[in-house]
Design an enzyme around this catalytic site. Structure first.
Site, PDB file in Angstrom:
ATOM      1  N   GLY A 179       2.749   2.665  -2.309  1.00  0.00           N
ATOM      2  CA  GLY A 179       3.052   3.222  -3.621  1.00  0.00           C
ATOM      3  C   GLY A 179       2.206   4.434  -3.970  1.00  0.00           C
ATOM      4  O   GLY A 179       1.077   4.592  -3.503  1.00  0.00           O
ATOM      5  N   CYS A 213      -1.011   3.358  -5.677  1.00  0.00           N
ATOM      6  CA  CYS A 213      -1.660   2.208  -5.048  1.00  0.00           C
ATOM      7  C   CYS A 213      -2.740   2.701  -4.093  1.00  0.00           C
ATOM      8  O   CYS A 213      -2.501   3.608  -3.305  1.00  0.00           O
ATOM      9  CB  CYS A 213      -0.633   1.366  -4.286  1.00  0.00           C
ATOM     10  SG  CYS A 213      -1.335  -0.067  -3.444  1.00  0.00           S
ATOM     11  N   GLY A 247       0.738  -1.252   0.000  1.00  0.00           N
ATOM     12  CA  GLY A 247       0.000   0.000   0.000  1.00  0.00           C
ATOM     13  C   GLY A 247       0.764   1.297   0.000  1.00  0.00           C
ATOM     14  O   GLY A 247       0.138   2.360  -0.048  1.00  0.00           O
TER      15      GLY A 247
END
Length: 346
Positions: free
Chosen positions: A178, A181, A176
């Site tokens: 990114g 993301c 998570g």
């Protein structure tokens, strides 16, 4: 239900404390590392990896980063013929062949191996916590005994150990963090990236394995912190997006009668954009966990890589680390309420 009350940290929560040093110049430090993997392969270079996203994990990026001694994990959507041609060259020692969990991915790997040597494999899924994935790592290791295998993603020491014991050399760490993301937003699942790196690195190094910090870096200082936390490799997506070597769609504007590149499309591999492109849309049993954004056009990746390597070199002089491998032992983090003075913008 259980609540863990010990504090977990992200890159924004800390700074690296400077230490007295005998180093006089950034030119004195060595940002390369030499690794010997359990498969018997040795590799020396700057342990930075372009993410296996179909914008950044390109063949053009692999060629460009190789000149800095850095690595690229190719995205998994290249056709067999193009992969055979690329891996048939002699300059792919810094390149990972990427695949997911489908049978077609494994068939593609087998087809390429009939014509070219593949000695680095990136086995990539969003959720590395399933028993099926652990079994897949074991099978890929049995089928590729002499290859370096990078597998993930996970964020805890127990699964890091499980994947190493199953046969992985490098564990990809991050759920998570990114820039494109949305897993944390859509699922509520994740782990602060700095603490994830620290805990997974401790687990991996006890088994003579390695970790690759995947996601969350927005500036060169974050990369420096990842190395300080124990990351052996750092994987970048958004920081490498927008360059000539990417395969994103470039946007142009007319300026003074000239067509000028101004931006590029960048998207997560679990986004609507990616699933429309490769799967015909979002399946009825799932939701999109990525977003599509426009990043500024940034020209050749060379300038960005010079900023990254320069930032890492400077960090090493601040803490007296002559070699990159020494950085975790020389790193002390201090918790902060704020890092930057943004009076004139970020």
């Amino acid at each position: 239900m259980r609540i863990e009350t010990d504090f977990k940290l992200d890159f924004k929560d800390v700074l690296i404390r400077p230490k007295r040093s005998t180093l006089g110049s950034r030119s004195e430090v060595d940002i390369n590392r030499t690794f010997r993997f359990r498969s018997g392969i040795d590799w020396t270079g700057f342990p930075l990896v372009a993410a296996n996203m179909d914008v950044t994990g390109s063949m053009g990026m692999a060629v460009a980063l190789s000149s800095f001694g850095a690595m690229t994990a190719l995205h998994k959507h290249y056709p067999v013929e193009k992969l055979i041609e690329f891996f048939g060259r002699e300059d792919t020692s810094n390149v990972f062949f990427s695949l997911g969990t489908t049978e077609s991915d494994r068939e593609k790997l087998a087809a390429v191996k009939q014509h070219a040597r593949i000695d680095k494999i990136c086995l990539d899924v969003a959720n590395g916590y399933t028993e099926k994935f652990v079994q897949l790592v074991s099978e890929i290791r049995d089928e590729n005994p002499e290859a370096v295998i990078m597998a993930g993603n996970v964020v805890t020491g127990d699964m890091t150990e499980a994947l190493i014991l199953a046969g992985a050399d490098i564990i990809k760490v991050g759920i998570g963090p990114g820039s494109v993301c949305t897993t944390r937003k859509m699922t509520g699942v994740g782990y602060p990236q700095l603490s994830a790196i620290i805990e997974c690195a401790d687990a991996a190094h006890g088994l003579k394995g390695y970790v690759c910090a995947d996601g969350g870096c927005t500036v060169p200082g974050d990369i420096a912190k990842a190395y300080g936390a124990g990351a052996d490799f750092v994987m970048l997506g958004g920081m490498l997006a927008g360059h000539d070597e990417c395969e994103g769609e470039i946007e142009y504007e007319e300026r003074d009668g000239e067509r000028v590149a101004v931006g590029m499309t960048f998207y997560g591999m679990s986004s609507d954009t990616a699933m429309q492109r490769y799967s015909g849309g979002v399946a009825g049993y799932r939701a999109s966990e990525g977003k599509t954004v426009r990043v500024p056009y940034r020209g050749p990746v060379t300038h960005t890589m010079q900023e990254i390597t320069g930032g890492v070199r400077s960090m090493m002089t601040y803490i007296g680390a002559m070699r990159l491998k020494e950085v975790p032992k020389r790193t002390s983090f201090v918790m902060v309420g704020a890092q930057l003075n943004n009076i004139f913008g970020s």
